[in-house]
Scaffold this motif. Structure first.
Motif, mmCIF file in Angstrom:
data_model
loop_
_atom_site.group_PDB
_atom_site.id
_atom_site.type_symbol
_atom_site.label_atom_id
_atom_site.label_comp_id
_atom_site.label_asym_id
_atom_site.label_seq_id
_atom_site.Cartn_x
_atom_site.Cartn_y
_atom_site.Cartn_z
ATOM 1 N N UNK A 138 23.948 16.966 24.030
ATOM 2 C CA UNK A 138 23.266 15.817 24.607
ATOM 3 C C UNK A 138 21.810 15.817 24.132
ATOM 4 N N UNK A 139 21.471 14.800 23.357
ATOM 5 C CA UNK A 139 20.114 14.664 22.820
ATOM 6 C C UNK A 139 19.441 13.437 23.416
ATOM 7 N N UNK A 140 18.126 13.408 23.309
ATOM 8 C CA UNK A 140 17.345 12.271 23.818
ATOM 9 C C UNK A 140 17.775 11.910 25.232
ATOM 10 N N UNK A 141 17.814 12.907 26.084
ATOM 11 C CA UNK A 141 18.276 12.691 27.450
ATOM 12 C C UNK A 141 17.341 11.783 28.218
ATOM 13 N N UNK A 142 17.921 10.984 29.096
ATOM 14 C CA UNK A 142 17.191 10.031 29.916
ATOM 15 C C UNK A 142 17.410 10.360 31.397
ATOM 16 N N UNK A 143 16.495 9.947 32.248
ATOM 17 C CA UNK A 143 16.681 10.219 33.682
ATOM 18 C C UNK A 143 18.018 9.699 34.214
ATOM 19 N N UNK A 144 18.495 8.599 33.657
ATOM 20 C CA UNK A 144 19.774 8.049 34.126
ATOM 21 C C UNK A 144 20.970 8.889 33.700
ATOM 22 N N UNK A 145 20.759 9.909 32.887
ATOM 23 C CA UNK A 145 21.830 10.839 32.544
ATOM 24 C C UNK A 145 22.004 11.914 33.615
ATOM 25 N N UNK A 146 21.104 11.945 34.577
ATOM 26 C CA UNK A 146 21.197 12.924 35.657
ATOM 27 C C UNK A 146 22.496 12.743 36.425
ATOM 28 N N UNK A 147 23.270 13.816 36.526
ATOM 29 C CA UNK A 147 24.572 13.762 37.189
ATOM 30 C C UNK A 147 25.193 15.151 37.192
ATOM 31 N N UNK A 148 26.287 15.271 37.901
ATOM 32 C CA UNK A 148 27.153 16.444 37.759
ATOM 33 C C UNK A 148 28.165 16.112 36.665
ATOM 34 N N UNK A 149 28.245 16.958 35.678
ATOM 35 C CA UNK A 149 29.148 16.735 34.545
ATOM 36 C C UNK A 149 30.406 17.588 34.721
ATOM 37 N N UNK A 150 31.548 16.928 34.557
ATOM 38 C CA UNK A 150 32.839 17.587 34.743
ATOM 39 C C UNK A 150 33.615 17.598 33.435
ATOM 40 N N UNK A 151 34.206 18.737 33.142
ATOM 41 C CA UNK A 151 35.099 18.870 32.003
ATOM 42 C C UNK A 151 36.510 18.484 32.434
ATOM 43 N N UNK A 152 37.243 17.862 31.538
ATOM 44 C CA UNK A 152 38.619 17.434 31.804
ATOM 45 C C UNK A 152 39.511 17.845 30.644
ATOM 46 N N UNK A 153 40.708 18.288 30.950
ATOM 47 C CA UNK A 153 41.663 18.644 29.902
ATOM 48 C C UNK A 153 43.034 18.122 30.272
ATOM 49 N N UNK A 154 43.753 17.640 29.278
ATOM 50 C CA UNK A 154 45.123 17.164 29.464
ATOM 51 C C UNK A 154 46.005 17.829 28.415
#
Length: 120
Positions: free
Chosen positions: A82-98
């Motif tokens: 993740x580059x050039x991060x913005x305040x609106x990128x603030x979140x909990x990030x979850x990994x998903x696999x199928x």
């Protein structure tokens, strides 16, 4: 059972970079896709996905050109640069696999989430 373990979240100033990692383990027969979602409010939203069959990656419009998803199939791992991060990128990030288990049952698993905070 398939488990996903994430790492790499943290605190960064706007314009900065972070790299998230996620590794799948357990009774995995084959992984079809892995991806990232994020949740800042009530809804979890799609960020990026990478198929393990060589097809094209997909990204949410909000992160195109700033985030890059990659994977190591042998390690059953996925990464999100993740580059050039913005305040609106603030979140909990979850990994998903199928994929499917060694018993040929379909699975979809989620990681525990990793916090990303971007200050202005």
């Amino acid at each position: 059972q398939v488990q996903l373990v994430e790492s790499g979240g943290g605190f960064v100033q706007a314009g900065g970079s972070l790299r998230l990692s996620c590794t799948a383990s357990g009774s995995i027969g084959s992984v079809y896709t892995m991806g990232w979602y994020r949740q800042a409010g009530k809804q979890r939203e799609f960020v990026a996905r990478i198929p393990f069959n060589g097809m094209s990656n997909t990204y949410a419009d909000s992160v195109k050109g700033r985030f890059t998803i990659s994977a190591d199939g042998a390690k059953r791992s996925v990464y999100l640069q993740m580059n050039n991060l913005k305040p609106e990128d603030t979140a909990v990030y979850y990994c998903n696999a199928q994929g499917r288990t060694i018993d040929y049952e379909s699975f979809e698993s989620w990681g525990q989430g990793t916090q990303v905070t971007v200050s202005s």
